[in-house]
Design a protein around this motif. Structure first.
Motif, PDB file in Angstrom:
ATOM      1  N   SER A 158       0.811  -1.223   0.000  1.00 63.69           N
ATOM      2  CA  SER A 158       0.000   0.000   0.000  1.00 63.69           C
ATOM      3  C   SER A 158       0.840   1.267   0.000  1.00 63.69           C
ATOM      4  O   SER A 158       0.365   2.325  -0.441  1.00 63.69           O
ATOM      5  CB  SER A 158      -0.931   0.011   1.218  1.00 63.69           C
ATOM      6  OG  SER A 158      -0.174  -0.060   2.417  1.00 63.69           O
ATOM      7  N   GLU A 165      -6.744   1.242  -4.010  1.00 67.00           N
ATOM      8  CA  GLU A 165      -6.791  -0.223  -3.957  1.00 67.00           C
ATOM      9  C   GLU A 165      -8.210  -0.766  -4.040  1.00 67.00           C
ATOM     10  O   GLU A 165      -8.403  -1.937  -4.381  1.00 67.00           O
ATOM     11  CB  GLU A 165      -6.113  -0.724  -2.681  1.00 67.00           C
ATOM     12  CG  GLU A 165      -4.616  -0.477  -2.638  1.00 67.00           C
ATOM     13  CD  GLU A 165      -3.981  -0.986  -1.367  1.00 67.00           C
ATOM     14  OE1 GLU A 165      -4.721  -1.402  -0.449  1.00 67.00           O
ATOM     15  OE2 GLU A 165      -2.739  -0.965  -1.281  1.00 67.00           O
ATOM     16  N   ILE A 171      -6.211  -0.247  -9.550  1.00 66.49           N
ATOM     17  CA  ILE A 171      -5.227  -1.175  -8.980  1.00 66.49           C
ATOM     18  C   ILE A 171      -4.828  -2.260  -9.963  1.00 66.49           C
ATOM     19  O   ILE A 171      -3.716  -2.802  -9.896  1.00 66.49           O
ATOM     20  CB  ILE A 171      -5.773  -1.805  -7.670  1.00 66.49           C
ATOM     21  CG1 ILE A 171      -4.623  -2.404  -6.847  1.00 66.49           C
ATOM     22  CG2 ILE A 171      -6.813  -2.875  -7.974  1.00 66.49           C
ATOM     23  CD1 ILE A 171      -3.610  -1.412  -6.381  1.00 66.49           C
TER      24      ILE A 171
END
Length: 373
Positions: A158, A165, A171
């Protein structure tokens, strides 16, 4: 002006021929078994996720795997590196350099190796490493071409990109780049990732803490990995460990440990087989803390390779007579193997110097709760 990423330049034009395979050729191929970088743990040239809640020990386990691959030593006390030592690229997106160095030295001491000799290159947060930036993607490709790492650790995932995300459309681009690295450069990607909370406050329900579907973010992350290793803390330094392979047999229930008590400045990270997990619910029915006994110290020391009794006496400070009894007990229980070599003989032909070389039997250790039995 950002330069054209090598990643982008290697993407195939869908207008080219060769992106589809007729059934006759497709089914003519052989069904290859899963290939391993670390036997039964880390797939070769694959995608792996190591997930856990905060402060459980994700970085300790990631470092232990990385140092095992780089040294060729048995990893986590149970899994063998295939083909000896291999280069590793470790990208740390959080924490200070000093903290990472301290952890690395502690892991290296447990492996009984000099960390400065390992084929590992580190990237720290000061570099502002970015997986979703075209300029960085090109720099990463150049670095991978030079190092030829067999393992790239991204800890934590992250902190190494700015994509959302939870948004699949964002993502998936990052994950596609990682898949490209894995396939084009024949390297394994290990993502260290967080889990979302196991309790759904809206429905007042709980998920299995070891369910890989708890990986934070879009389901694209769940679809991306070949192997998922999920950790759950069940006590100080003790964890439940679940390893899921998509293309290989499931491993039995495992207990993990992060032991800081055996030697000064050394941290042992590993897994053992456990027998106290209900196979239907996959929940711990009875968990006992790991008690560090002299036998446990001997087994931990033998994780890194064969040792003589003299090595063990010096390292652990166990008296020769006590060590002899401990070794005999471990040999009788089949936990270690011992070879004896006579070095010298007296004038009467009796041995006066004997070397015992000890190794752990087989590929696994047993549940620590059974050591004292």
């Amino acid at each position: 002006m950002a330069s054209v990423s090598k990643y982008t330049s290697q993407l195939r034009d869908p207008r080219e021929l060769g992106w589809k395979t007729p059934a006759k050729l497709f089914f003519a191929g052989e069904d290859d078994d899963c290939l391993w970088l670390v036997d039964q743990l880390v797939p070769l040239a694959g995608n792996m996720v190591l997930g856990a809640d905060p402060k459980v020990g994700k970085t300790w386990f990631a470092l232990a795997i990385a140092f095992g691959v780089a040294s060729g030593r048995r990893t986590l006390g149970m899994f063998d590196v295939v083909g000896g030592p291999k280069p590793v690229l470790y990208v740390a997106g959080e924490g200070r350099k000093a903290a990472l160095r301290k952890r690395g030295r502690a892991i290296a001491k447990a492996y009984d190796i000099d960390p400065t000799t390992l084929p590992i290159e580190f990237v720290t947060r000061e570099s502002r490493f970015r997986l979703d930036d075209p300029t960085w993607q090109e720099a990463i490709c150049i670095a991978v071409e030079g190092l030829h790492p067999s393992l790239i650790v991204l800890d934590p995932f992250s902190d190494l990109h700015l994509a959302n995300e939870n948004d699949r459309s964002e993502i998936v681009g990052v994950l596609n780049f990682l898949s490209f690295l894995s396939e084009y450069y024949f390297t394994t990607i290990l993502l260290v990732h967080h889990l979302r909370k196991s309790r759904d406050t809206r429905n007042n329900t709980h998920e299995d803490p070891l369910d890989p579907r708890r990986l934070r973010g879009s389901t694209a992350i769940q679809a991306w990995y070949d192997t998922a290793m999920i950790l759950e803390s069940i006590g100080k330094g003790t964890l439940r460990v679940d390893i899921e392979h998509r293309d290989a047999e499931e491993l039995p229930p495992l207990k993990g440990f992060i032991d800081t008590t055996t030697f000064a400045n050394a941290v042992y990270v590993g897994v053992t087989l456990v027998k106290d997990i209900d196979p239907k619910k996959k929940k711990v029915v009875k968990s006992s803390p790991i008690v560090i006994t002299p036998e446990m110290q001997i087994l931990r020391y033998l994780m890194v390779g064969p040792k003589t009794t003299r090595d063990i006496e010096r390292k652990l400070g166990i008296r020769a007579d006590e060590l002899s009894q401990l070794v005999e007990g471990l040999v009788n229980r089949g936990l270690i193997q011992a070879t004896i070599e006579t070095h010298q003989k007296s004038k009467r032909g009796r041995p006066i110097s004997i070397k015992h070389e000890l190794t752990i039997s087989g590929k696994r250790m047993v549940d620590p709760s059974n050591y004292g039995k």
